[in-house]
Write a protein that holds these residues in place. Structure first.
Motif, PDB file in Angstrom:
ATOM      1  N   LYS A   1      -8.347   4.138  28.168  1.00  0.00           N
ATOM      2  CA  LYS A   1      -7.907   2.737  28.037  1.00  0.00           C
ATOM      3  C   LYS A   1      -8.424   1.915  29.213  1.00  0.00           C
ATOM      4  N   TRP A   2      -8.360   2.480  30.415  1.00  0.00           N
ATOM      5  CA  TRP A   2      -8.814   1.772  31.613  1.00  0.00           C
ATOM      6  C   TRP A   2     -10.317   1.494  31.519  1.00  0.00           C
ATOM      7  N   LEU A   3     -11.086   2.494  31.118  1.00  0.00           N
ATOM      8  CA  LEU A   3     -12.522   2.303  30.962  1.00  0.00           C
ATOM      9  C   LEU A   3     -12.821   1.265  29.879  1.00  0.00           C
ATOM     10  N   GLY A   4     -12.048   1.280  28.802  1.00  0.00           N
ATOM     11  CA  GLY A   4     -12.216   0.296  27.734  1.00  0.00           C
ATOM     12  C   GLY A   4     -11.983  -1.121  28.222  1.00  0.00           C
ATOM     13  N   ARG A   5     -10.979  -1.296  29.071  1.00  0.00           N
ATOM     14  CA  ARG A   5     -10.719  -2.631  29.639  1.00  0.00           C
ATOM     15  C   ARG A   5     -11.883  -3.080  30.515  1.00  0.00           C
ATOM     16  N   GLY A   6     -12.446  -2.150  31.276  1.00  0.00           N
ATOM     17  CA  GLY A   6     -13.601  -2.494  32.117  1.00  0.00           C
ATOM     18  C   GLY A   6     -14.801  -2.923  31.300  1.00  0.00           C
ATOM     19  N   LYS A   7     -15.068  -2.204  30.224  1.00  0.00           N
ATOM     20  CA  LYS A   7     -16.198  -2.560  29.360  1.00  0.00           C
ATOM     21  C   LYS A   7     -15.941  -3.883  28.648  1.00  0.00           C
ATOM     22  N   ALA A   8     -14.703  -4.124  28.227  1.00  0.00           N
ATOM     23  CA  ALA A   8     -14.366  -5.383  27.541  1.00  0.00           C
ATOM     24  C   ALA A   8     -14.496  -6.559  28.486  1.00  0.00           C
ATOM     25  N   ALA A   9     -14.099  -6.385  29.747  1.00  0.00           N
ATOM     26  CA  ALA A   9     -14.215  -7.464  30.731  1.00  0.00           C
ATOM     27  C   ALA A   9     -15.684  -7.828  30.940  1.00  0.00           C
TER      28      ALA A   9
END
Length: 71
Positions: free
Chosen positions: A56-64
């Motif tokens: 989830k944390w990595l997904g937020r980074g990619k989405a940002a």
């Protein structure tokens, strides 16, 4: 474009040194999509066996990053 160049450009040694991968300082890592899975020393990607929280944390980074490209 793959890690700063296409396959043909790589053969001709025409690599774009402005690409993301070349701006990561030694000892640091960036968050990237599966296209960077061959660069584990510089980029962390989502992989099998990682915790749900890390994914989830990595997904937020990619989405940002995607949002910043759109704006």
């Amino acid at each position: 474009m793959f890690r700063g160049c296409t396959t043909e450009q790589k053969k001709q040694k025409k690599i774009d040194k402005n690409a993301f991968i070349f701006h990561i300082p030694p000892g640091k890592k960036g968050v990237g999509d599966s296209g960077y899975s061959g660069e584990p020393s510089k980029i962390i990607t989502t992989r099998k066996g990682q915790s749900v929280e890390l994914k989830k944390w990595l997904g937020r980074g990619k989405a940002a990053k995607r949002r910043s490209l759109v704006e």
